[in-house]
Design a protein around this motif. Structure first.
Motif, PDB file in Angstrom:
ATOM      1  N   CYS A 259       0.868  -1.183   0.000  1.00  0.00           N
ATOM      2  CA  CYS A 259       0.000   0.000   0.000  1.00  0.00           C
ATOM      3  C   CYS A 259       0.903   1.230   0.000  1.00  0.00           C
ATOM      4  CB  CYS A 259      -0.903  -0.007   1.234  1.00  0.00           C
ATOM      5  SG  CYS A 259      -1.973   1.429   1.355  1.00  0.00           S
ATOM      6  N   GLU A 265      -5.115   3.981  -3.864  1.00  0.00           N
ATOM      7  CA  GLU A 265      -5.751   3.071  -2.907  1.00  0.00           C
ATOM      8  C   GLU A 265      -7.077   3.655  -2.402  1.00  0.00           C
ATOM      9  OE1 GLU A 265      -4.548   0.178  -2.660  1.00  0.00           O
ATOM     10  OE2 GLU A 265      -2.496   0.473  -3.414  1.00  0.00           O
ATOM     11  N   ASP A 280     -10.320  -1.800   1.043  1.00  0.00           N
ATOM     12  CA  ASP A 280      -9.525  -1.357  -0.099  1.00  0.00           C
ATOM     13  C   ASP A 280      -9.626  -2.469  -1.138  1.00  0.00           C
ATOM     14  OD1 ASP A 280      -7.633  -0.723  -2.000  1.00  0.00           O
ATOM     15  OD2 ASP A 280      -6.128  -0.058  -0.562  1.00  0.00           O
TER      16      ASP A 280
END
Length: 450
Positions: A259, A265, A280
């Motif tokens: 991430c 994201e 996510d």
């Protein structure tokens, strides 16, 4: 791949959107200091691209993610083993069905070796369908007196050393989404369409592994698996079809990536209508890296509010108390299946530093699963804890990026330049990955006998 209704590990369950009295939203990370993010010159185009991605369908689904959390909880209890592997960084140029198939196939081979040797389920997680962003130690690269923005992965800029290629381009996020969607589509077909059937275990061997030590060793194991399937079928007296359909003809497979590019994201974060939690939907599992795991940083702020299982990469620089604090921020309810601690510190540092981390986490009463290789198993045996998985940078391609490997083919320093294709860190090739799986299987078998 699991259907809806994607090393190395510490595990537990989703946090509330409110942690320690602090409200959370998908964009609350913007109030924190964000490292490693690119500077897009055209802000209007950047915002337009994000709005476009927000309108796209999710790449993965909440039901799939919840299924992975349950599987990781089994690993936390010592009843499963995590196999996580794939490219250091995915490439737009090297994208293709054969490459996806070969990496998937090696992970299948490794999982069979680990499952047969360790006599426990193997949770297969690919560094695939989204591993396009890379953290870097500097912002610029200099060659012959010319300074340009450093390459940060194909989702941000290009690897060629010229100003146009190195300028961050938001349109690359759309290309990354499209390639991730195509990769996931093919992975789902492989996982559920019969390719991953245990009855095809002999057919998974790669052509360039023919007549090699690891290839022959795998063939021997495949024959034993085939015999076991035949025995089960005979023992069931013709009633084996239902068992075969559920356990042998398909497999569960999840995806993961670091991430890093928070705007991307956030654009793929969705509120689940069933649970009210945020997911996510760019991958099943996400991890925070060594350079972005600051307790008061933007990446930790974003990750604390999404319900995906999370990874934490740690090196010898990680202070034990800081690791405890980070786990508590990301997993305040301390439930199995949430966090994955990925140790990256080398054998020497591992023997010195890992015991301190294990004792601190265990002393805080946190539920954890740990994963790595080599000295990692020795440390866990000494500490009386469970080695829960491995996280590898590997590929199904016949590359020469890491030296070593017993028998033939073995890569030497002189071989490195012949097929060194990675744009970032070196990867294990298929033969080296398979050899490692046999080594780990022997350790797992020993653990199961204790």
């Amino acid at each position: 791949m699991p259907q809806s209704n994607n090393c190395s590990a510490v595990l537990s369950s989703p946090p509330s959107p409110n942690v320690s009295g602090r409200r959370w939203s998908p964009g609350s990370w913007k109030s924190k200091k964000a490292l490693q993010l690119p500077n897009y010159p055209d802000k209007a185009e950047f915002e337009s691209v994000l709005e476009t991605i927000k309108s796209y369908p999710p790449l993965v689904f909440a039901g799939e993610v919840r299924s992975l959390v349950r599987r990781l909880a089994e690993a936390a209890a010592g009843n499963a083993f995590v196999l996580q592997g794939g490219d250091c960084a995915e490439s737009f140029k090297e994208f293709g069905a054969d490459k996806i198939r070969d990496t998937f196939r090696v992970l299948l081979q490794m999982s069979v070796v680990l499952m047969f040797g360790g006599q426990m389920p193997v949770i297969k997680v690919g560094r695939m369908a989204g591993q396009f962003a890379k953290p870097r130690s500097t912002e610029e690269e200099e060659r012959d007196g010319v300074k340009l923005t450093i390459y940060k992965g194909d989702i941000t800029n290009g690897v060629d050393f010229d100003e146009k290629s190195r300028t961050p381009d938001p349109q690359r996020m759309i290309k990354a989404y499209s390639q991730s969607a195509a990769t996931l589509n093919l992975l789902r077909a492989f996982a559920t369409g019969g390719y991953s059937s245990m009855q095809r275990v002999k057919q998974w061997n790669l052509d360039f592994l023919e007549h090699t030590e690891q290839g022959d060793r795998y063939k021997e194991l495949a024959n034993r698996v085939d015999e076991a399937i035949g025995f089960m079928s005979a023992a069931a007296g013709g009633g084996f079809a239902a068992v075969e359909e559920k356990l042998i003809s398909s497999t569960e497979f999840w995806t993961s990536h670091e991430c890093l590019l928070l705007p991307y994201e956030q654009a793929l974060t969705r509120e689940d209508s069933t649970s009210g939690l945020y997911y996510d939907c760019s991958a099943h599992l996400l991890w925070v890296g060594e350079r972005t795991r600051q307790l008061d940083g933007a990446h930790v702020e974003f990750l604390r509010g999404v319900a995906n299982p999370l990874g934490i990469k740690v090196s010898e620089k990680m202070d034990p108390s800081e690791l405890v604090n980070l786990i508590e921020i990301l997993n305040p309810s301390n439930k199995a299946g949430r966090i994955t601690v990925i140790t990256r510190m080398g054998a020497h540092h591992l023997r010195l530093k890992l015991p301190l981390l294990i004792r601190a986490v265990r002393g805080a009463g946190l539920i954890v699963t740990w994963a790595e290789v080599g000295a990692f198993f020795d440390v866990h045996e000494e500490e009386g804890t469970h080695p829960g998985g491995i996280h590898l940078e590997m590929t199904g391609q016949n590359v020469t990026e890491c030296v070593g490997g017993s028998g033939s083919p073995s890569v030497t320093f002189d071989d490195l330049s012949s097929r060194y294709h990675t744009t970032c860190d070196p990867r294990l090739n298929a033969s080296q990955s398979l050899e490692l799986a046999f080594v780990i299987a022997e350790r797992l078998r020993k653990i199961r006998r204790l």
